[in-house]
Write an enzyme that holds these catalytic residues in place. Structure first.
Site, PDB file in Angstrom:
ATOM      1  N   LYS A 262      18.067  47.145  60.845  1.00 23.58           N
ATOM      2  CA  LYS A 262      17.289  48.022  59.957  1.00 23.58           C
ATOM      3  C   LYS A 262      15.839  47.518  59.893  1.00 23.58           C
ATOM      4  O   LYS A 262      14.886  48.294  59.927  1.00 23.58           O
ATOM      5  CB  LYS A 262      17.927  48.042  58.564  1.00 23.58           C
ATOM      6  CG  LYS A 262      17.345  49.073  57.610  1.00 23.58           C
ATOM      7  CD  LYS A 262      16.126  48.604  56.843  1.00 23.58           C
ATOM      8  CE  LYS A 262      15.663  49.648  55.854  1.00 23.58           C
ATOM      9  NZ  LYS A 262      14.410  49.283  55.176  1.00 23.58           N
TER      10      LYS A 262
ATOM     11  N   GLU B 267       7.565  52.141  52.686  1.00 21.22           N
ATOM     12  CA  GLU B 267       7.994  50.818  52.201  1.00 21.22           C
ATOM     13  C   GLU B 267       6.880  49.779  52.259  1.00 21.22           C
ATOM     14  O   GLU B 267       6.233  49.596  53.298  1.00 21.22           O
ATOM     15  CB  GLU B 267       9.188  50.344  53.054  1.00 21.22           C
ATOM     16  CG  GLU B 267       9.799  49.058  52.553  1.00 21.22           C
ATOM     17  CD  GLU B 267      11.050  48.656  53.320  1.00 21.22           C
ATOM     18  OE1 GLU B 267      11.746  49.536  53.881  1.00 21.22           O
ATOM     19  OE2 GLU B 267      11.332  47.446  53.359  1.00 21.22           O
TER      20      GLU B 267
ATOM     21  N   HIS C 153       7.255  40.870  48.916  1.00 21.14           N
ATOM     22  CA  HIS C 153       7.656  42.258  48.710  1.00 21.14           C
ATOM     23  C   HIS C 153       7.312  42.710  47.297  1.00 21.14           C
ATOM     24  O   HIS C 153       6.781  43.791  47.081  1.00 21.14           O
ATOM     25  CB  HIS C 153       9.173  42.326  48.922  1.00 21.14           C
ATOM     26  CG  HIS C 153       9.665  43.676  49.251  1.00 21.14           C
ATOM     27  ND1 HIS C 153       9.529  44.204  50.504  1.00 21.14           N
ATOM     28  CD2 HIS C 153      10.268  44.611  48.508  1.00 21.14           C
ATOM     29  CE1 HIS C 153      10.048  45.407  50.514  1.00 21.14           C
ATOM     30  NE2 HIS C 153      10.496  45.685  49.301  1.00 21.14           N
TER      31      HIS C 153
ATOM     32  N   ASP D 106      10.487  62.243  67.103  1.00 25.78           N
ATOM     33  CA  ASP D 106      11.827  62.500  66.584  1.00 25.78           C
ATOM     34  C   ASP D 106      12.489  61.150  66.274  1.00 25.78           C
ATOM     35  O   ASP D 106      13.023  60.474  67.159  1.00 25.78           O
ATOM     36  CB  ASP D 106      12.616  63.274  67.657  1.00 25.78           C
ATOM     37  CG  ASP D 106      14.035  63.595  67.226  1.00 25.78           C
ATOM     38  OD1 ASP D 106      14.524  62.983  66.259  1.00 25.78           O
ATOM     39  OD2 ASP D 106      14.649  64.466  67.867  1.00 25.78           O
TER      40      ASP D 106
HETATM   41  C1  MEV Z   1      13.936  45.512  54.482  1.00 29.11           C
HETATM   42  O1  MEV Z   1      13.493  46.828  54.620  1.00 29.11           O
HETATM   43  C2  MEV Z   1      14.271  44.924  55.826  1.00 29.11           C
HETATM   44  C3  MEV Z   1      14.917  43.547  55.792  1.00 29.11           C
HETATM   45  O2  MEV Z   1      16.061  43.570  54.943  1.00 29.11           O
HETATM   46  C4  MEV Z   1      15.309  43.195  57.199  1.00 29.11           C
HETATM   47  C5  MEV Z   1      16.139  41.941  57.335  1.00 29.11           C
HETATM   48  O3  MEV Z   1      16.836  41.568  56.375  1.00 29.11           O
HETATM   49  O4  MEV Z   1      16.117  41.369  58.429  1.00 29.11           O
HETATM   50  C6  MEV Z   1      13.978  42.523  55.218  1.00 29.11           C
END
Ligand code: MEV
Length: 430
Positions: free
Chosen positions: A263, A83, A376, A279
């Site tokens: 995430k 990513e 991004h 792992d």
């Molecule tokens: C993207 O991989 C991760 C985000 O969505 C985390 C977040 O929203 O805090 C940018």
């Protein structure tokens, strides 16, 4: 950990080759290390021994996050993932944290939990009593299969028992604890579980069934905190600080946000885990279970404003290894560890917790300011330009065109690439 300069400025401006040369000089990488970084490090012969029905290998980009200061030491953080923006975001947050003194992190000793399930136990309370009568023998047996670990001051650290009333009747479960040194510990713990199980079943007057590690590694916690100076948060720093708290409180109040919040944390943690061939499923499973410890899914980080700082904290179980398992099978993982100064597993967990916090702070900072897409999309545009067939010397121009026209897609990349090539052709042949 390292005390070399992780605050290398302008690292991103160098070519891949220049970056490698710089690291080779600063971190003592040898020819074989550099070759591994180029090829992905995993030969097909080794791959064929690792899993079944092997047909090849798949490579990830590996980059290094800069600016990390963890417990007063500079550390360069290798990250492997698919990513865009993650490495840049971690570096950016680490730079802000650095201005506030860096990350302070502490991890538990590497103690893993193993379990043995006992079923068909006629009298569970009696079983617990009989097992506890043999506590010393159980500890002796547990340690007997760990001579190497004992020699290095790890080993069986005791156990607890629980009677569980399940849909298939009462069961007794033994939880035992093993200091696994710098390994992740699954093999060690599973061996101990299988060794103890018949003896325990005998004592309990029942039958043993599951004998396996628990990836809910709450005896192997890692914690980090950092003070992000509000003065480093741009022109509207105070407003941004307040908005960060609003963002954090949304994650506390709403599971839809909390999952994405976490995430983002795992973007950083798993990228480091990938780089060292750990792992990742175990880390994820443990972390998300920990996020639910209060009964609802919660963010793994917390934030508050303290005077001129936004103070961030993270706490999660981190079952990470610097030896054993597959860690040594890929030369790149050895290089990655070398770049981090060959940490112990405890130090590694401290670095990874800091990376998780940095990643989360960076994501929230972007979200409460310009939004996530701007940075991004620029990086995404680079990937699109490359997959549309742009050569390295054409990528920047194709990206520029896409961003200027605000049309970032594979088709746009292809179109702009054709345009670029035909204009170059035209200028070369007037
Ligand atoms: C993207 O991989 C991760 C985000 O969505 C985390 C977040 O929203 O805090 C940018």
């Amino acid at each position: 950990m390292q005390s070399k300069g992780s605050g290398i400025s302008g690292f991103y401006k160098l070519s891949v080759d220049e970056r490698r040369k710089l690291l080779a000089k600063e971190y003592g990488l040898i020819e074989e290390d550099l070759k591994a970084l180029e090829t992905g490090g995993l030969g097909i012969d080794v791959a064929d021994k690792m899993i079944e029905n092997v047909i090849g290998t798949i490579a990830y980009p590996i980059g290094v996050a800069t600016n990390f200061l963890v417990n007063g030491k500079d550390v360069l953080v290798p990250m492997a993932l698919e990513e865009a923006s993650v490495v840049a975001a971690a570096s950016k947050a680490a730079k802000i944290a650095r201005a506030g003194g860096g990350f302070t992190a502490v991890a538990d000793e590497p103690v893993m939990i193993g379990t043995v399930q006992l079923v068909d136990v006629r009298d569970p309370s009696e079983a617990v009593y009989r097992i506890n009568e043999k506590r010393n023998e159980i500890i002796r047996m547990g340690n007997e299969v760990l001579p190497e670990i004992i020699r290095k001051a790890g080993g069986f650290k005791g156990y607890d028992l629980k009677v569980l009333y399940t849909d298939s009747g009462p069961m007794v479960e033994l939880y035992f604890y093993v200091h696994v040194l710098d390994a992740m510990g699954a093999n060690t713990v599973d061996t101990v579980a299988e060794t103890l199980a018949p003896y325990l079943a005998d004592l309990a007057g029942g039958r043993y069934l599951l004998r396996i590690i628990s990836n809910y590694a709450i005896r192997r916690m890692a914690r980090a905190h950092a003070r992000f100076p509000i003065s480093e948060l741009g022109e509207n720093g105070s407003r941004v600080a307040q908005d960060l708290i609003h963002a954090y409180n949304l994650a506390r109040a709403d599971v839809f946000r909390a999952v994405t919040h976490n995430k983002g944390i795992m973007n950083g943690i798993i990228a480091v885990a990938n780089a060292i061939f750990n792992d990742t499923r175990a880390i994820e499973a443990g972390a998300h279970a920990y996020a639910c410890r209060s009964g609802g899914y919660q963010p793994l980080t917390s934030y508050r404003i303290d005077g001129d700082y936004v103070v961030g904290q993270i706490e999660l179980p981190l079952q990470v290894a610097t030896v054993g398992g597959s860690v040594g099978l890929n030369r790149v993982s050895k290089v990655a560890l070398k770049l981090m100064g060959n940490p112990t597993s405890k130090e590694l967990a401290e670095i990874m917790a800091s990376v998780g916090l940095a990643q989360n702070f960076a994501a929230m900072y972007a979200l409460v300011t310009e939004g996530i897409q701007k940075g991004h999309m620029k990086l995404h545009a680079r990937s699109l330009a490359l997959s549309a067939g742009a050569r390295i010397d054409e990528v920047d121009e194709v990206v520029r065109m896409m961003i200027e026209k605000n049309t970032i897609s594979y088709d746009a990349a292809k179109g702009y690439l054709e345009k670029l090539r035909s204009s170059k052709g035209a200028s070369q042949h007037p």
